[in-house]
Design a protein around this motif. Structure first.
Motif, short mmCIF file in Angstrom:
data_model
loop_
_atom_site.label_atom_id
_atom_site.label_comp_id
_atom_site.label_asym_id
_atom_site.label_seq_id
_atom_site.Cartn_x
_atom_site.Cartn_y
_atom_site.Cartn_z
N UNK A 37 -5.38 11.76 -8.55
CA UNK A 37 -6.25 11.67 -9.72
C UNK A 37 -6.40 10.20 -10.09
N UNK A 38 -7.64 9.81 -10.39
CA UNK A 38 -7.94 8.39 -10.66
C UNK A 38 -7.04 7.79 -11.72
N UNK A 39 -6.83 8.51 -12.78
CA UNK A 39 -6.09 7.95 -13.92
C UNK A 39 -4.61 7.75 -13.61
N UNK A 40 -4.14 8.28 -12.49
CA UNK A 40 -2.73 8.14 -12.14
C UNK A 40 -2.50 7.09 -11.04
N UNK A 41 -3.54 6.33 -10.71
CA UNK A 41 -3.43 5.38 -9.59
C UNK A 41 -2.25 4.43 -9.76
N UNK A 42 -2.17 3.77 -10.91
CA UNK A 42 -1.13 2.78 -11.10
C UNK A 42 0.26 3.41 -11.12
N UNK A 43 0.41 4.53 -11.80
CA UNK A 43 1.74 5.16 -11.87
C UNK A 43 2.20 5.62 -10.49
N UNK A 44 1.29 6.16 -9.68
CA UNK A 44 1.65 6.57 -8.32
C UNK A 44 2.00 5.36 -7.45
N UNK A 45 1.22 4.31 -7.60
CA UNK A 45 1.44 3.10 -6.79
C UNK A 45 2.80 2.49 -7.11
N UNK A 46 3.11 2.35 -8.40
CA UNK A 46 4.36 1.68 -8.78
C UNK A 46 5.58 2.58 -8.70
N UNK A 47 5.40 3.83 -8.37
CA UNK A 47 6.55 4.67 -8.04
C UNK A 47 7.16 4.24 -6.70
N UNK A 48 6.32 3.70 -5.83
CA UNK A 48 6.77 3.34 -4.48
C UNK A 48 6.92 1.85 -4.25
N UNK A 68 0.86 -1.18 0.00
CA UNK A 68 0.00 0.00 0.00
C UNK A 68 0.89 1.23 0.00
N UNK A 69 0.34 2.35 -0.40
CA UNK A 69 1.08 3.60 -0.33
C UNK A 69 0.11 4.75 -0.15
N UNK A 70 0.42 5.72 0.72
CA UNK A 70 -0.46 6.87 0.91
C UNK A 70 -0.16 7.97 -0.10
N UNK A 71 -1.21 8.69 -0.49
CA UNK A 71 -1.08 9.83 -1.42
C UNK A 71 -1.95 10.96 -0.87
#
Length: 272
Positions: A89-100, A80-83
């Motif tokens: 933004x919904x469309x950035x969920x995967x990119x934000x998740x896989x950054x961490x 999990x990761x907090x933002x």
């Protein structure tokens, strides 16, 4: 089992299922009568996949074959990761998740928007597990196990004029939630195998955040089977240490103890 449930009235109940590599469990809660709480654990086969264990769990557990008003699925995992809500933004969920977190095959990324905490928790679940659960239950909501805890502890941490560290202990891991007067400073999960591991992570985070040994608070919950040795060691360094009382948290009318119910399930029921 904590309190008997009349399954002929299941369509007015809330079913909460907790999935963890430590084992599965579920609670059935009557929102119209908070003394009615059914809880049961289910052992998993660690040699099988999560999806295979979930498939067996659904097939072998009679209580899961009824219809429920609401079904909550809690995923206990370190993936999990907090933002901050303001940049989500919904469309950035995967990119934000896989950054961490490292990418894994055959998983989907979901989110919990936490209104009380102004935070979004991104988390993942195996695709086949997700399919089994959505096919089996209507009105299904998925949660990272940390999400309801953050919402509950955000409110609790605003009491008083000091910083607070909350620790939820599990058989093989520990979840830490750190707040300064209601503002989340840190959330993380660590693997542990011994009391020494638990003390190391707690005291290291305490020191890293500059918490005061005399005035700031440490709150413990979860698997406290080694409570005496843990408290004995921690009290050498931290003055204010408290054990969270789940019976008081749920404000339950029943006299039956509910300590065996995982704190993340308790938190979800309290925050409902």
């Amino acid at each position: 089992m904590i309190e008997s449930i009349d399954f002929t009235k299941s369509e007015q109940y809330t079913l909460s299922i907790r999935l963890s590599t430590d084992g599965f469990s579920f609670s059935i809660y009557d929102p119209f009568c908070d003394s009615k709480l059914f809880f049961k654990q289910y052992a998993v086969n660690t040699q099988r996949s999560m999806a295979a264990n979930v498939k067996s769990f659904l097939a072998e557990t009679e209580e899961l074959k009824y219809k429920y008003k609401q079904t909550n699925i809690l995923i206990h995992s370190s993936r999990y990761t907090p933002v901050p809500l303001e940049i989500f933004e919904d469309e950035q969920m995967e990119s934000l998740f896989y950054q961490n977190l490292p990418k894994q095959n055959n998983e989907i990324v979901l989110c919990n928007i936490l209104g009380k905490s102004n935070l979004v928790i991104l988390f993942s679940i195996d695709k086949l597990t997700h399919q089994f659960l959505t096919d089996n239950f209507a009105s299904t909501r998925f949660f990272s196990a940390v999400s309801p805890q953050i919402e509950l502890l955000t409110a609790k941490s605003r009491l008083g004029n000091n910083s607070k560290l909350y620790a939820n202990l599990h058989p093989h891991s520990i979840d830490l939630f750190c707040f300064d007067r209601g503002k989340l400073q840190l959330i993380n999960s660590y693997p542990v195998t011994t009391t020494e591991d638990t003390c190391y992570y707690l005291l290291n985070v305490w020191k890293m955040l500059g918490y005061d040994q005399e005035r700031d608070e440490l709150h413990l919950t979860g698997d406290l089977s080694q409570q005496d040795s843990l408290m004995g060691e921690l009290k050498k360094y931290i003055r204010k240490i408290f054990i969270i009382n789940p019976q008081a948290e749920l404000h339950s009318a029943t006299d039956t103890p509910i300590e065996e119910v995982p704190f993340d399930i308790q938190s979800l029921l309290i925050c409902e």
